[in-house]
Design an enzyme around this catalytic site. Structure first.
Site, PDB file in Angstrom:
ATOM      1  N   GLN A 326      14.813 -24.966  48.671  1.00 27.43           N
ATOM      2  CA  GLN A 326      15.148 -23.844  47.348  1.00 27.43           C
ATOM      3  C   GLN A 326      14.965 -23.562  45.974  1.00 27.43           C
ATOM      4  O   GLN A 326      16.296 -24.643  45.993  1.00 27.43           O
ATOM      5  CB  GLN A 326      16.170 -22.211  47.803  1.00 27.43           C
ATOM      6  CG  GLN A 326      16.188 -21.983  49.170  1.00 27.43           C
ATOM      7  CD  GLN A 326      16.318 -22.002  49.965  1.00 27.43           C
ATOM      8  OE1 GLN A 326      17.214 -23.641  50.348  1.00 27.43           O
ATOM      9  NE2 GLN A 326      17.122 -21.391  51.080  1.00 27.43           N
ATOM     10  N   GLN A 348       9.511 -24.534  46.664  1.00 28.54           N
ATOM     11  CA  GLN A 348       9.925 -23.705  47.815  1.00 28.54           C
ATOM     12  C   GLN A 348      11.066 -21.890  46.692  1.00 28.54           C
ATOM     13  O   GLN A 348      11.692 -23.173  45.585  1.00 28.54           O
ATOM     14  CB  GLN A 348      11.094 -23.425  48.428  1.00 28.54           C
ATOM     15  CG  GLN A 348      11.680 -22.573  49.380  1.00 28.54           C
ATOM     16  CD  GLN A 348      11.892 -23.412  50.821  1.00 28.54           C
ATOM     17  OE1 GLN A 348      12.081 -24.749  51.384  1.00 28.54           O
ATOM     18  NE2 GLN A 348      12.987 -22.313  51.546  1.00 28.54           N
ATOM     19  N   ASP A 349      10.466 -21.300  46.810  1.00 30.38           N
ATOM     20  CA  ASP A 349      11.802 -19.848  45.372  1.00 30.38           C
ATOM     21  C   ASP A 349      11.275 -20.573  44.213  1.00 30.38           C
ATOM     22  O   ASP A 349      11.918 -20.717  43.594  1.00 30.38           O
ATOM     23  CB  ASP A 349      12.973 -20.062  46.168  1.00 30.38           C
ATOM     24  CG  ASP A 349      12.868 -19.368  47.347  1.00 30.38           C
ATOM     25  OD1 ASP A 349      12.692 -19.352  48.469  1.00 30.38           O
ATOM     26  OD2 ASP A 349      14.646 -19.766  47.781  1.00 30.38           O
ATOM     27  N   ASP A 370       7.364 -19.214  49.846  1.00 28.74           N
ATOM     28  CA  ASP A 370       8.064 -18.306  49.345  1.00 28.74           C
ATOM     29  C   ASP A 370       8.076 -17.811  48.293  1.00 28.74           C
ATOM     30  O   ASP A 370       8.869 -17.554  47.761  1.00 28.74           O
ATOM     31  CB  ASP A 370       9.512 -18.043  50.126  1.00 28.74           C
ATOM     32  CG  ASP A 370       9.496 -17.907  51.523  1.00 28.74           C
ATOM     33  OD1 ASP A 370       8.554 -17.484  52.027  1.00 28.74           O
ATOM     34  OD2 ASP A 370      10.769 -18.073  52.208  1.00 28.74           O
TER      35      ASP A 370
END
Length: 533
Positions: A326, A348-349, A370
């Protein structure tokens, strides 16, 4: 005159029944009112100890009292957190502590603001309250998830005690009843003007966004070559806000260049506008990540809490890379915020749409897992969503919406956009699975409408959360009139919560007008938008 007596009699009857209804409501104890909430025992425990103070006589007064109870328990949670402190703690615990203190303080702000507006603001709406209460609850969840990021859950458990979550949930449910009963006139505020902007965007902000000469009118100029007043964006924002006259908008012009800063627009920095030389030329970049010891929340290159933030022509980037987990490029909890012709780059993120009402127009968003996530009420319109190549063995997931309570008025709406493979994914697109979304929380809600979906998306469309059956009946995922090679819904998942939307009336619930009440605020920002379908 012959109609006077029947009319008078009818008025008398109506008045009589209203008096009876008021007397009946007043006679009901707090335990009766608490039984109408999702968490009656918590409600009765905290509100029943002071029956003279907590003595509702209507749905409206009960709503106010549930917010008051949540507010007081949030204050207790803040006191507990301060007493706990972070002195002598590890770096991980210190980071989580700082996140949680900020999030709890923001929850207190949302609850207190809701109370004040209920009591004193004539233009206040139940929709506003539902937004602020949704944010208050989301903050608590993000504090909790940060402790999981860095594996310090026992450290934060005292901070999160006190049933704050359940009391806010009760407030959401109680206000939700009033929201459902609101007359349609409340939503007239959310109608677009003839230029097609949501109503919460003032004429001045609308003109600013469309002003090609805006840079020359900025309050402060940032330039790496020394041609501005500042070389640091954070320093420029701090200076401009501190010298603001009245409550007007602060405009900061950031000249072309790559700025390596981690920037925070705090909750006291309202109405800040950041203008760049274009998303290809003005870049703000950082490299924090969970793998390097930050929480997802604190990994953000650019974080925003202040109300009414606007950005135009800037790229927000996190260069931590796919191996770092993340790593957020931008985190926003700015209510009534707008991002116009901006870029968001990460893996990611990438884009943390944390909370409140947000609007993204003509933006470019890059990521892998995500990479559009959070619990805001957010609409993406005319954006291009580029999916990158993940690590070997990983699948891509575009959205992870975080609605944790059925009464939160939050969700992700992707409208008139394009979902495509980034250049690094194109050569291997057939060997990597890409999904439209997966349920981060119990009531995850995402809708994709009138969007081009290229051949990178798998036929089933949507992914399980960590190979479990979590939230499949309680989530709401919908698709409406999408097109492109992977837009067919014939092989989509068969979950109870997945919907092929065929009714325009249903689809319209996820438009700018309905999901983010955009007609009441977007016109002032100057961002062109489509209010309906």
């Amino acid at each position: 005159m012959k109609f006077f007596k029947p009319f008078f009699f009818l008025c008398f009857v109506l008045f009589f029944y209203q008096v009876l209804a008021a007397d009946e409501s007043a006679s009901k104890g707090i335990s009766w009112w608490c039984k109408t909430t999702p968490h009656p025992e918590t409600c009765t425990y905290f509100m029943g100890r002071d029956p003279e103070r907590y003595n509702p006589n209507s749905n409206e007064s009960f709503r106010t009292l549930t917010v008051l109870a949540a507010y007081e328990r949030a204050l207790d949670a803040h006191t507990n957190a301060k007493q706990l402190g972070c002195g002598g703690k590890s770096k991980r615990k210190t980071l989580v502590y700082r996140d949680c203190i900020n999030l709890i303080e923001n929850t207190i702000l949302q609850l207190n603001g809701t109370l004040q507006n209920i009591q004193t603001n004539a233009s206040f709406t139940d929709f506003d309250a539902q937004t602020w209460l949704s944010t208050a609850l989301t903050n608590i969840e993000i504090c909790r998830s940060g402790s999981y990021d860095l594996n310090v859950t026992k450290f934060t458990s005292p901070i999160l005690s006190g049933n704050v979550t359940e009391l806010i949930s009760n407030s959401l449910a109680t206000n939700g009843v009033l929201l459902d009963n609101s007359s349609t006139t409340e939503y007239n505020k959310y109608q677009t003007n003839r230029r097609g902007f949501p109503g919460w965007v003032t004429r001045g902000d609308r003109n600013l966004l469309q002003d090609l000469a805006l840079a020359s009118k900025a309050n402060v100029v940032v330039a790496q070559d020394g041609s501005g007043q500042f070389r640091s964006i954070q320093a420029a924002i701090n200076y401009a806000v501190s010298r603001r006259v009245g409550n007007g908008r602060v405009v900061v012009y950031v000249k072309r260049g790559v700025y390596r800063e981690n920037i925070l627009i705090s909750r006291t920095m309202n109405k800040v506008m950041l203008v760049g030389d274009g998303l290809k030329y003005t870049v703000i970049t950082g490299s924090r990540s969970v793998s390097s010891g930050f929480t997802t929340y604190s990994s953000a290159t650019f974080g925003i809490d202040g109300i009414g933030f606007i950005a135009r022509g800037i790229t927000f980037r996190n260069t931590a890379g796919p191996q770092s987990g993340q790593a957020v490029a931008l985190r926003s909890a700015s209510d009534l915020s707008v991002f116009y012709a901006c870029g968001f780059e990460g893996y990611q993120d990438t884009l943390f749409v944390h909370a409140q009402r947000q609007f993204y127009k003509m933006c470019y968003i890059y990521g892998t897992i995500d990479f559009i996530f959070g619990n805001a009420a957010v609409v993406f319109q005319n954006c291009i969503i580029y999916v990158r190549k993940p690590l070997a063995g990983q699948a891509n997931v575009i959205t992870a919406q975080g609605r944790g309570d059925p009464f939160q008025n939050t969700g992700i709406s992707i409208h008139n956009c394009r979902i495509m493979a980034a250049p690094d994914l194109r050569p291997v697109v057939g060997s990597v699975k890409t999904y439209l979304g997966r349920p981060w929380q119990q009531y995850s809600r995402t809708v994709i409408m009138k969007t081009f979906i290229d051949n990178l998306v798998t036929p089933e469309g949507w992914s399980l959360w960590q190979n479990s059956n979590f939230a499949l009946s309680t989530l709401y995922y919908g698709e409406y009139q999408n097109f492109g090679p992977a837009a067919s819904v014939s092989n989509r998942v068969k979950w109870p919560g997945y919907h092929v939307i065929t009714s325009p009336n249903v689809a319209s619930r996820f438009t700018v007008s309905s999901l983010i009440a955009g007609r009441s605020w977007l016109p002032s920002t100057g961002v062109p938008y489509t209010a309906g379908l």
